[in-house]
Design an enzyme around this catalytic site. Structure first.
Site, PDB file in Angstrom:
ATOM      1  N   ARG A  96      -7.698  -0.978 -14.204  1.00 17.60           N
ATOM      2  CA  ARG A  96      -6.917  -1.799 -13.275  1.00 17.60           C
ATOM      3  C   ARG A  96      -7.853  -2.564 -12.346  1.00 17.60           C
ATOM      4  NH1 ARG A  96      -1.971  -1.589 -10.059  1.00 17.60           N
ATOM      5  NH2 ARG A  96      -2.120  -3.458  -8.773  1.00 17.60           N
ATOM      6  N   ARG A 105      -1.566  -6.395 -15.475  1.00 15.63           N
ATOM      7  CA  ARG A 105      -2.354  -5.188 -15.219  1.00 15.63           C
ATOM      8  C   ARG A 105      -2.357  -4.238 -16.405  1.00 15.63           C
ATOM      9  NH1 ARG A 105       1.140  -4.226 -10.055  1.00 15.63           N
ATOM     10  NH2 ARG A 105       0.274  -6.287  -9.891  1.00 15.63           N
ATOM     11  N   ASP A 108      -0.298   0.299 -13.712  1.00 16.74           N
ATOM     12  CA  ASP A 108       0.213   0.277 -12.348  1.00 16.74           C
ATOM     13  C   ASP A 108       0.919   1.604 -12.113  1.00 16.74           C
ATOM     14  OD1 ASP A 108       0.888  -0.725  -9.817  1.00 16.74           O
ATOM     15  OD2 ASP A 108       2.761  -1.595 -10.547  1.00 16.74           O
ATOM     16  N   ASP A 110       2.901   3.404  -9.072  1.00 14.94           N
ATOM     17  CA  ASP A 110       3.465   3.241  -7.731  1.00 14.94           C
ATOM     18  C   ASP A 110       4.041   4.559  -7.238  1.00 14.94           C
ATOM     19  OD1 ASP A 110       2.913   0.542  -7.384  1.00 14.94           O
ATOM     20  OD2 ASP A 110       4.823  -0.104  -8.245  1.00 14.94           O
TER      21      ASP A 110
END
Length: 195
Positions: A96, A105, A108, A110
């Site tokens: 990343r 990307r 990811d 989150d």
């Protein structure tokens, strides 16, 4: 699954969204996500549930190839900042590169929620949740905001999350994941397809 604030033997329950739309050194996005789920397991972190992988349209539209998305429920004894640092380290390990907001990307991860915490406080959370769409492209928070301020708006997060945590309640709105998912535009939900 019950409230995110519940404590199990594994620690505090946290919710993670996973996504990729570029290949990593390990292969295409679906392969990357499989390895990322394995990498989530670490000292003080237990992977409790993982959703199926879903094909999702790129967000925002036209910003790159479509995504593969998933969600995970973990138990952790790490505080939110230490957990976020662990997620960022995994992202870096998989190639990343942090550049444009909502850009392409290889991975990811989150942090959507950590227990029932609202960070840094309810007023700051509300300001980011209510930020107009055009400002979201230009502004990035310089501190951890929990729960994720866009959680309730994103089908690519809610559809996978509804598979594994439909009864989790948002610590601010009180809405269950299943309710937030049902409130989305049906056409938007229909674009999220299991792989």
């Amino acid at each position: 699954m019950s409230q995110v604030g519940d404590i199990h033997d594994a620690g505090t329950i946290a919710l993670i969204a996973l996504g990729a739309n570029l290949p990593s050194r390990l292969g295409p996005p679906s392969v990357t996500l499989r390895h990322a789920l394995d990498a989530l397991r670490a000292e003080e972190i237990t992977l409790l549930h993982a959703s199926r992988f879903h094909a999702t349209p790129c967000f925002p539209p036209g910003a790159g190839p479509d995504y593969v998305n998933a969600a995970a429920v973990i138990g952790t004894r790490r505080d939110p900042h230490a957990l976020l640092a662990h997620l960022h380290a995994i992202e870096e390990r998989f190639g990343r590169v942090r550049g444009a907001r909502w850009g392409r990307r290889a991975l990811d991860l989150d942090l959507l929620a950590h227990g029932a915490r609202v960070l840094p406080d309810p007023a700051v959370f509300a300001a980011w949740r209510d930020l107009p769409a055009e400002a979201q492209l230009r502004r990035t928070p310089d501190e951890l905001i929990l729960p994720h301020p866009r959680l309730q708006d994103r089908a690519f997060v809610l559809v996978p999350l509804a598979e594994i945590a439909p009864d989790w309640r948002h610590p601010v709105s009180g809405a269950r994941v299943a309710e937030m998912c049902a409130a989305l535009d049906p056409a938007e939900r229909a674009q999220i397809r299991p792989l």
